[in-house]
Design a protein around this motif. Sequence first.
Motif, PDB file in Angstrom:
ATOM      1  N   GLU A  72      17.709  30.714  11.460  1.00 11.68           N
ATOM      2  CA  GLU A  72      18.640  29.752  12.040  1.00 11.68           C
ATOM      3  C   GLU A  72      17.852  28.482  12.356  1.00 11.68           C
ATOM      4  OE1 GLU A  72      21.779  29.050  15.693  1.00 11.68           O
ATOM      5  OE2 GLU A  72      20.123  30.445  15.982  1.00 11.68           O
ATOM      6  N   VAL A  73      18.367  27.355  11.893  1.00 10.59           N
ATOM      7  CA  VAL A  73      17.717  26.071  12.132  1.00 10.59           C
ATOM      8  C   VAL A  73      18.673  25.162  12.886  1.00 10.59           C
ATOM      9  CG1 VAL A  73      16.678  24.043  11.052  1.00 10.59           C
ATOM     10  CG2 VAL A  73      16.385  26.293   9.994  1.00 10.59           C
ATOM     11  N   GLN A  74      18.174  24.599  13.977  1.00 10.80           N
ATOM     12  CA  GLN A  74      18.841  23.545  14.725  1.00 10.80           C
ATOM     13  C   GLN A  74      17.888  22.351  14.680  1.00 10.80           C
ATOM     14  OE1 GLN A  74      21.955  23.598  15.942  1.00 10.80           O
ATOM     15  NE2 GLN A  74      22.177  25.648  15.080  1.00 10.80           N
ATOM     16  N   PRO A  75      18.331  21.144  15.043  1.00 11.04           N
ATOM     17  CA  PRO A  75      17.459  19.973  14.892  1.00 11.04           C
ATOM     18  C   PRO A  75      16.067  20.106  15.507  1.00 11.04           C
ATOM     19  CG  PRO A  75      19.691  19.272  15.350  1.00 11.04           C
ATOM     20  CD  PRO A  75      19.683  20.764  15.480  1.00 11.04           C
ATOM     21  N   HIS A  76      15.915  20.839  16.604  1.00  4.91           N
ATOM     22  CA  HIS A  76      14.599  20.969  17.238  1.00  4.91           C
ATOM     23  C   HIS A  76      14.221  22.416  17.529  1.00  4.91           C
ATOM     24  CE1 HIS A  76      14.150  16.670  17.583  1.00  4.91           C
ATOM     25  NE2 HIS A  76      15.396  16.610  18.029  1.00  4.91           N
ATOM     26  N   VAL A  77      14.934  23.382  16.926  1.00  3.15           N
ATOM     27  CA  VAL A  77      14.662  24.805  17.167  1.00  3.15           C
ATOM     28  C   VAL A  77      14.813  25.585  15.860  1.00  3.15           C
ATOM     29  CG1 VAL A  77      15.342  26.868  18.455  1.00  3.15           C
ATOM     30  CG2 VAL A  77      15.584  24.618  19.519  1.00  3.15           C
ATOM     31  N   VAL A  78      13.836  26.447  15.590  1.00  7.76           N
ATOM     32  CA  VAL A  78      13.903  27.355  14.445  1.00  7.76           C
ATOM     33  C   VAL A  78      13.762  28.771  14.987  1.00  7.76           C
ATOM     34  CG1 VAL A  78      12.758  28.135  12.336  1.00  7.76           C
ATOM     35  CG2 VAL A  78      12.913  25.696  12.827  1.00  7.76           C
ATOM     36  N   THR A  79      14.698  29.644  14.603  1.00  9.85           N
ATOM     37  CA  THR A  79      14.655  31.036  15.035  1.00  9.85           C
ATOM     38  C   THR A  79      14.675  31.941  13.810  1.00  9.85           C
ATOM     39  OG1 THR A  79      15.903  30.452  17.025  1.00  9.85           O
ATOM     40  CG2 THR A  79      15.768  32.787  16.474  1.00  9.85           C
ATOM     41  N   VAL A  80      13.737  32.881  13.762  1.00 10.81           N
ATOM     42  CA  VAL A  80      13.681  33.875  12.693  1.00 10.81           C
ATOM     43  C   VAL A  80      13.911  35.240  13.329  1.00 10.81           C
ATOM     44  CG1 VAL A  80      12.243  34.983  10.939  1.00 10.81           C
ATOM     45  CG2 VAL A  80      12.071  32.511  11.305  1.00 10.81           C
ATOM     46  N   LEU A  81      14.927  35.950  12.834  1.00 12.03           N
ATOM     47  CA  LEU A  81      15.220  37.315  13.285  1.00 12.03           C
ATOM     48  C   LEU A  81      14.964  38.249  12.109  1.00 12.03           C
ATOM     49  CD1 LEU A  81      18.619  36.569  15.048  1.00 12.03           C
ATOM     50  CD2 LEU A  81      16.365  36.715  16.107  1.00 12.03           C
ATOM     51  N   SER A  82      14.098  39.238  12.311  1.00  9.49           N
ATOM     52  CA  SER A  82      13.734  40.150  11.233  1.00  9.49           C
ATOM     53  C   SER A  82      13.617  41.569  11.773  1.00  9.49           C
ATOM     54  CB  SER A  82      12.394  39.708  10.625  1.00  9.49           C
ATOM     55  OG  SER A  82      12.009  40.579   9.593  1.00  9.49           O
ATOM     56  N   ASP A  83      14.003  42.551  10.943  1.00 12.08           N
ATOM     57  CA  ASP A  83      13.820  43.943  11.349  1.00 12.08           C
ATOM     58  C   ASP A  83      12.344  44.240  11.594  1.00 12.08           C
ATOM     59  OD1 ASP A  83      16.505  44.565  11.249  1.00 12.08           O
ATOM     60  OD2 ASP A  83      16.417  45.358   9.214  1.00 12.08           O
ATOM     61  N   THR A  84      11.504  43.776  10.669  1.00  7.84           N
ATOM     62  CA  THR A  84      10.065  43.983  10.784  1.00  7.84           C
ATOM     63  C   THR A  84       9.359  42.653  10.611  1.00  7.84           C
ATOM     64  OG1 THR A  84      10.275  46.187   9.806  1.00  7.84           O
ATOM     65  CG2 THR A  84       8.077  45.226   9.856  1.00  7.84           C
ATOM     66  N   ALA A  85       8.474  42.336  11.530  1.00  9.21           N
ATOM     67  CA  ALA A  85       7.638  41.148  11.439  1.00  9.21           C
ATOM     68  C   ALA A  85       6.250  41.519  11.943  1.00  9.21           C
ATOM     69  CB  ALA A  85       8.225  40.009  12.267  1.00  9.21           C
ATOM     70  N   ILE A  86       5.233  41.080  11.208  1.00  9.57           N
ATOM     71  CA  ILE A  86       3.846  41.414  11.548  1.00  9.57           C
ATOM     72  C   ILE A  86       2.998  40.158  11.383  1.00  9.57           C
ATOM     73  CG2 ILE A  86       1.867  42.890  10.993  1.00  9.57           C
ATOM     74  CD1 ILE A  86       3.893  44.771   9.552  1.00  9.57           C
ATOM     75  N   ARG A  87       2.180  39.860  12.378  1.00 10.74           N
ATOM     76  CA  ARG A  87       1.253  38.733  12.230  1.00 10.74           C
ATOM     77  C   ARG A  87       0.350  39.004  11.039  1.00 10.74           C
ATOM     78  NH1 ARG A  87       0.447  34.895  15.961  1.00 10.74           N
ATOM     79  NH2 ARG A  87       1.624  35.056  17.877  1.00 10.74           N
ATOM     80  N   GLY A  88       0.068  37.977  10.277  1.00  8.35           N
ATOM     81  CA  GLY A  88      -0.749  38.125   9.072  1.00  8.35           C
ATOM     82  C   GLY A  88      -2.069  38.827   9.333  1.00  8.35           C
ATOM     83  N   ALA A  89      -2.729  38.485  10.424  1.00  9.39           N
ATOM     84  CA  ALA A  89      -4.021  39.084  10.740  1.00  9.39           C
ATOM     85  C   ALA A  89      -3.908  40.576  11.072  1.00  9.39           C
ATOM     86  CB  ALA A  89      -4.660  38.344  11.912  1.00  9.39           C
ATOM     87  N   ASP A  90      -2.711  41.044  11.422  1.00  9.06           N
ATOM     88  CA  ASP A  90      -2.516  42.445  11.794  1.00  9.06           C
ATOM     89  C   ASP A  90      -2.103  43.338  10.628  1.00  9.06           C
ATOM     90  OD1 ASP A  90      -3.155  41.725  14.377  1.00  9.06           O
ATOM     91  OD2 ASP A  90      -1.064  41.549  15.013  1.00  9.06           O
ATOM     92  N   LEU A  91      -1.905  42.758   9.444  1.00  7.77           N
ATOM     93  CA  LEU A  91      -1.504  43.556   8.284  1.00  7.77           C
ATOM     94  C   LEU A  91      -2.646  44.450   7.829  1.00  7.77           C
ATOM     95  CD1 LEU A  91       0.460  40.922   6.194  1.00  7.77           C
ATOM     96  CD2 LEU A  91       1.392  42.966   7.256  1.00  7.77           C
ATOM     97  N   ASP A  92      -2.307  45.643   7.380  1.00  3.30           N
ATOM     98  CA  ASP A  92      -3.282  46.623   6.907  1.00  3.30           C
ATOM     99  C   ASP A  92      -3.172  46.714   5.388  1.00  3.30           C
ATOM    100  OD1 ASP A  92      -4.794  48.857   6.241  1.00  3.30           O
ATOM    101  OD2 ASP A  92      -4.064  50.051   7.934  1.00  3.30           O
ATOM    102  N   GLU A  93      -4.206  46.227   4.701  1.00  7.20           N
ATOM    103  CA  GLU A  93      -4.169  46.204   3.241  1.00  7.20           C
ATOM    104  C   GLU A  93      -4.098  47.607   2.643  1.00  7.20           C
ATOM    105  OE1 GLU A  93      -6.359  44.044  -0.531  1.00  7.20           O
ATOM    106  OE2 GLU A  93      -7.458  44.215   1.353  1.00  7.20           O
TER     107      GLU A  93
END
Length: 140
Positions: A72-93
């Motif tokens: 969802e994008v508003q002029p000064h706000v972006v919101t991402v809703l996801s079932d699963t989200a993981i910080r890139g550094a926390d991913l396990d190859e």
Amino acid sequence: MAMTLRVDIVSAEKSLYSGTAEAVIAPGLRGELGIYPRHTPLLTTLKPGTVRIKVPNQAEEVLVYVSGGILEVQPHVVTVLSDTAIRGADLDETKALEAKLAAEAAMKNKAGTLDYAQAQIELVQAVAQLATIKKLRNRA
């Protein structure tokens, strides 16, 4: 001072990112979306991939893997809703590679239509996680 927008990335388990950004790049179903301050309001779905956040006064982008979801994008706000989200550094190859191989094996077995569709979803998600890991490595 550069214009910024507020960014919130939330998964079913927790809030992964909440802060300001100069820009957000997200994996839309029809291609990457570049969001900057004062963007036109928008509501769209995301495919599995990497959300990149350009943080003010920081050279490297913050990378967050999402398994898909809603943007969802508003002029000064972006919101991402996801079932699963993981910080890139926390991913396990290792886990991502194992998931990819398991999904490929399940697709070869073709036990049922539902199983095949689930295996396709798991394969896309594993490949997206590996792509996020590759982006992190390329920065180093």
